[in-house]
Every structure is written in structure tokens, then in C-alpha cells.
Design an enzyme around this catalytic site. Structure first.
Site, PDB file in Angstrom:
ATOM      1  N   HIS A  72     -10.710   4.099   6.965  1.00  0.00           N
ATOM      2  CA  HIS A  72     -10.110   5.326   6.227  1.00  0.00           C
ATOM      3  C   HIS A  72     -11.092   5.963   5.696  1.00  0.00           C
ATOM      4  CE1 HIS A  72      -5.442   4.651   6.119  1.00  0.00           C
ATOM      5  NE2 HIS A  72      -6.084   4.171   7.204  1.00  0.00           N
ATOM      6  N   TYR A 201      -1.409   9.988  -2.115  1.00  0.00           N
ATOM      7  CA  TYR A 201      -1.085   9.743  -3.442  1.00  0.00           C
ATOM      8  C   TYR A 201      -0.586  10.975  -3.919  1.00  0.00           C
ATOM      9  CZ  TYR A 201      -4.326   5.605  -3.690  1.00  0.00           C
ATOM     10  OH  TYR A 201      -4.917   4.289  -3.203  1.00  0.00           O
ATOM     11  N   PRO A 293      -2.387  -1.096 -10.007  1.00  0.00           N
ATOM     12  CA  PRO A 293      -2.564  -1.032  -8.692  1.00  0.00           C
ATOM     13  C   PRO A 293      -3.114   0.483  -8.194  1.00  0.00           C
ATOM     14  CG  PRO A 293      -0.314  -1.101  -9.085  1.00  0.00           C
ATOM     15  CD  PRO A 293      -0.902  -1.287 -10.317  1.00  0.00           C
ATOM     16  N   LYS A 297      -8.104  -1.681  -6.903  1.00  0.00           N
ATOM     17  CA  LYS A 297      -9.210  -2.241  -7.581  1.00  0.00           C
ATOM     18  C   LYS A 297      -9.172  -3.802  -7.596  1.00  0.00           C
ATOM     19  CE  LYS A 297     -12.097   1.242  -7.412  1.00  0.00           C
ATOM     20  NZ  LYS A 297     -12.170   1.228  -5.958  1.00  0.00           N
ATOM     21  N   TYR A 385     -13.489   5.381  -5.827  1.00  0.00           N
ATOM     22  CA  TYR A 385     -12.528   4.768  -4.687  1.00  0.00           C
ATOM     23  C   TYR A 385     -13.317   3.781  -3.619  1.00  0.00           C
ATOM     24  CZ  TYR A 385      -8.010   4.438  -2.239  1.00  0.00           C
ATOM     25  OH  TYR A 385      -6.784   4.086  -1.807  1.00  0.00           O
TER      26      TYR A 385
HETATM   27  C1  PHB Z   1      -1.371  -0.863  -0.799  1.00  0.00           C
HETATM   28  O1  PHB Z   1      -1.383  -0.517   0.427  1.00  0.00           O
HETATM   29  O2  PHB Z   1      -0.468  -1.893  -0.874  1.00  0.00           O
HETATM   30  C2  PHB Z   1      -1.935  -0.197  -1.713  1.00  0.00           C
HETATM   31  C3  PHB Z   1      -2.573   1.190  -1.237  1.00  0.00           C
HETATM   32  C4  PHB Z   1      -3.321   1.771  -2.201  1.00  0.00           C
HETATM   33  C5  PHB Z   1      -3.235   1.476  -3.736  1.00  0.00           C
HETATM   34  C6  PHB Z   1      -2.335   0.422  -4.049  1.00  0.00           C
HETATM   35  C7  PHB Z   1      -1.754  -0.335  -2.903  1.00  0.00           C
HETATM   36  O3  PHB Z   1      -3.791   2.261  -4.408  1.00  0.00           O
END
Ligand code: PHB
Ligand code: APR
Length: 391
Positions: A72, A201, A293, A297, A385
């Protein structure tokens, strides 16, 4: 039983450490309290930083990741019905992330360990670490109904947030830094192709939402819910309706629905245990630190810790100097605190606290507008990130 490195816990930290040590010609034994099926099914995040991908590949554990992982090059921020893409390679000199679930990383590492590595004992529960400040620390554990002792040169506690290893550090030497959040994430797995090809997000007045994925045919989605929510309180259609509201845009983007196959709630916590080492006992991964989450990280931090430990022990073996082992805690904590800061910033940028004031709502929007209009602000997010350097 005796070994050079006794490892408690077969999550990503313990499993990768065993692999790195094996590759460096150092023997280890891994003790895991759960059974193999449990470890291989536990749902966790799924974003691997560039550095994590490189480490797994170099460790010989990247074959399936390279085949099935999804590269990605950006994420989308969504707020006020608007969409803004953050382009990682353009902002970071070519770095990206890979979507490959933590469960899959664990499956790959377990298979390798059982085939080529040292002992990995499932249903072997560590009861206590003894003699951490001596030259011969021990792990007392229970396996197949019997108590046993593993004598070690070093012990690494990779036993997660509820582990026993850190209890062996005298409390007067310990400082804990902690923050809880008044919300959690309701996460679902759904048999439907992701509605966007990158992660989304979303900041919304009703709360945060995240669109992620496990594969081209499986979506992973999350909703911010009040702390203490039981997943069973949410019906499937209710979840999709709420996701749809929080992801709403002014263009014709739509959220595809599909059968929900798994549903659970994750609490949110920031936690750092200092120091990460006492004598010959070292803590790695969730045993030493937790991040909320947002930004994924957790796994990447665990990888940084075990890479640092394996490098330090190899250096000790080659040169006789314990300098890098002695510096383990300080080295890891520098990176840990950067990830804590990043995860906290992402969390407070995107979630709506139950007592949020209109002033704070406007500030969140202003922070998002700043990200969408300033390359400097966006670069900061992209660097965090895609990951801070190890060591
Ligand atoms: C996930 O795919 O479980 C996931 C992805 C990004 C995040 C947290 C969890 O920031
Ligand atoms: N004895 C043996 N094993 C134990 C004990 C014990 N007393 N206590 C806990 N364990 C095991 C757990 O069953 C688990 O399999 O230790 C393992 C810890 O693994 P994780 O919780 O996955 O922690 P870690 O390897 O540090 O990985 C960090 O996990 O929580 C996520 O987001 C986090 O992705 C990050 C990653």
C-alpha cells in the site's frame, strides 16, 4: 532443560526472536501458554512497516508475505464528507507499507520454527522468572501437567500485556506510564471485497471508523464504540448502517456490505514499562509497551525490540562486549516513545471523546485540514506511518 535464550511467549515477538537467533547460530527455547490453533487464529492488526517487511524477508520468513501481502502506497483520511489521500512514497523517498495479517506472520514463523528451529512448546505456561540479576536466570514453567525449570543464559519476556516476565523486575526499579481511552474498537471481518483499495481513516461526529482489509475478498472494518461495549450488543445490519454513516462522502463512493464472519471489541490503551531490561531479563513487544491500534504500530514495535536484542546478543558473542545488551532498554525506548507519540496523535486526531467540546471538534477538523494542505504536516504523518528506523 537448558538453553542460551529462554523465550516466554509465541506471539510475533517471541517467534521472530527465535528465528533471528536461529539464523545467528544461537539456540533458544520458546514457551507458549496457549495451544497452536489459538495463537494462529487470534485476530490482530495487519499493517507491516517497510522495515518489518525487510526484516521478515531477510530472516527467510517472507515467502508467503511476498506472494500474498498487499503493498500500500498510501491511506485516505476522511472528514467532513471529504477525502484526502496521503501518498507515502512521494513523501518519504519511496517507503510504503504492506497489508499482511499478524495471524499470517505467526503461522509462517511457527511453521519455520517447527521445521528448522529449536524447541517451541505450546501449552507451556511460564510461572515465574528467577535469578534475573544473576548469570544463570531460570524460567519455572508448567507443561503437560508437570512443573519444570528452564535454565538460561538470558531470558526474554515476549509474553504480552498480561505476562509474568516483568513481575521479576523489582518494583522499586520500575516506572509505568499509562493512559486509557474512554472508547474501544468494534472490529469485524466480512466476506466482501474492500470498498477502497487503500485504508480509510474516518473522523466523524459520531466517532471514528476504519476500513481495512485482509485480502482482495475479505474486509476488516472498525467502529469506535464506548468503553466496555459488548460486541453482541451490535447487530450486523446496525454495524453496516453505522459504518455507512461514518464513511459518508460528497461523491458517489459506496460501502459494499457482506456477511460478517467475526466480531470483537478491542480496548484502547497506551502503556510503557521502564526499564525494558533487568540483569539478564529483557522485555520485548507488548510485555513492555502497548499502543492504541490507530496506526497499527504494535507488531512493528515488537519487531524493533527483538531485532535490537538479537543484534546486541550477536555482537556480544562476536566481540565479547555486552555494551549493546546493556544499552537495550534505552535503544528500544527511544523508538517506543516515538511510536507512542504517533499512536496517541493519530488516536486523538480521529476519535471523538464522549465529553468532546465543540472547540475540540473544530480543532480536529483544523488538524485534518492542515494535513490536507501542508506537505510538511503530511510528511510527518507519512514518516510515522511507514515507520521509525530500528535501533
Ligand atoms: C487492521 O487491518 O486490523 C488495522 C489496520 C490499520 C490500523 C489498525 C488495524 O491502524
Ligand atoms: N507463559 C507462556 N506464554 C505466555 C504467558 C506465560 N505466562 N503469558 C502470555 N503468554 C503468551 C500469550 O499466550 C501470547 O501468545 O505470550 C504471547 C504474547 O504474544 P502477543 O500478545 O501477540 O505479544 P507480542 O508478541 O509482543 O506481539 C505484539 O501483538 O498485541 C499485539 O498489537 C500487538 O501486534 C502487536 C503484537
Amino acid at each position: 532443560m537448558r538453553t542460551t535464550v529462554g523465550i516466554i511467549g509465541a506471539g510475533p515477538a517471541g517467534l521472530l526472536l527465535a528465528r533471528l537467533l536461529h539464523n545467528a547460530g544461537i539456540d533458544s527455547v520458546v514457551l507458549e501458554s496457549r495451544d497452536r490453533a489459538y495463537v494462529e487464529q487470534r485476530q490482530r492488526a495487519g499493517i507491516l512497516e517497510q522495515g518489518t517487511v525487510d526484516v521478515l524477508r531477510a530472516a527467510g520468513a517472507g515467502e508467503r508475505m511476498d506472494r500474498e501481502g498487499l503493498r500500500h502506497d498510501g491511506i485516505e483520511l476522511r472528514y467532513d464528507r471529504k477525502r484526502h489521500r496521503v501518498d507515502f512514497p512521494a513523501l518519504t523517498g519511496g517507503r510504503s507499507v504492506t497489508v499482511y495479517a499478524q495471524t499470517e506472520v505467526c503461522k509462517d514463523l511457527i511453521a519455520l520454527q517447527l521445521k528448522e528451529g529449536g524447541p517451541l512448546l505450546f501449552e507451556a505456561e511460564a510461572l515465574a522468572v528467577e535469578g534475573a540479576d544473576t548469570d544463570s536466570p531460570r524460567i519455572r514453567f508448567r507443561h503437560e501437567g508437570r512443573e519444570d525449570v528452564l535454565d538460561c543464559d538470558y531470558v526474554v519476556g515476549c509474553d504480552g500485556s498480561w505476562g509474568v516476565a516483568r513481575k521479576a523486575i523489582p518494583s522499586e526499579l520500575v516506572r509505568v506510564f499509562e493512559r486509557t481511552y474512554p472508547f474501544g474498537w468494534l472490529g469485524i471481518l466480512a466476506d466482501v471485497p474492500p470498498s477502497h483499495d487503500e485504508l480509510v481513516y474516518a473522523r466523524h461526529d459520531r466517532g471514528f471508523a476504519l476500513l481495512s482489509m485482509r485480502s482482495p475478498s475479505v474486509s476488516r472494518l472498525y467502529l469506535q464504540v464506548p468503553e466496555g461495549t459488548d460486541a453482541a450488543e451490535w447487530g450486523d445490519e446496525e454495524i453496516w448502517d453505522e459504518l455507512e454513516r461514518r464513511f459518508e462522502t460528497d461523491d458517489d463512493w459506496t460501502l459494499e456490505r457482506g456477511p460478517i464472519t467475526q466480531k470483537s471489541v478491542t480496548p484502547m490503551r497506551s502503556y510503557v514499562h521502564e526499564p525494558m531490561r533487568h540483569g539478564r531479563l529483557f522485555l520485548a513487544g507488548d510485555a513492555a509497551h502497548i499502543v492504541p491500534p490507530t496506526g497499527a504500530k504494535g507488531l512493528n514495535l515488537a519487531v524493533g525490540d527483538v531485532v535490537t536484542f538479537a543484534g546486541a546478543l550477536t555482537y556480544q558473542k562476536e566481540t565479547g562486549s555486552a555494551e549493546l545488551l546493556d544499552a537495550y532498554s534505552e535503544t528500544c525506548l527511544r523508538r517506543v516513545w516515538q511510536a507512542e507519540r504517533f499512536s496517541y496523535d493519530m488516536t486523538t486526531l480521529l476519535h471523538r471523546a464522549p465529553d468532546a467540546t465543540p472547540f475540540e471538534d473544530r480543532l480536529q477538523i483544523a488538524r485534518l485540514e492542515r494535513l490536507a494542505s501542508s506537505e510538511a504536516a503530511e510528511t510527518d504523518l507519512a514518516e510515522g506511518y511507514t515507520g521509525f528506523p530500528f535501533g
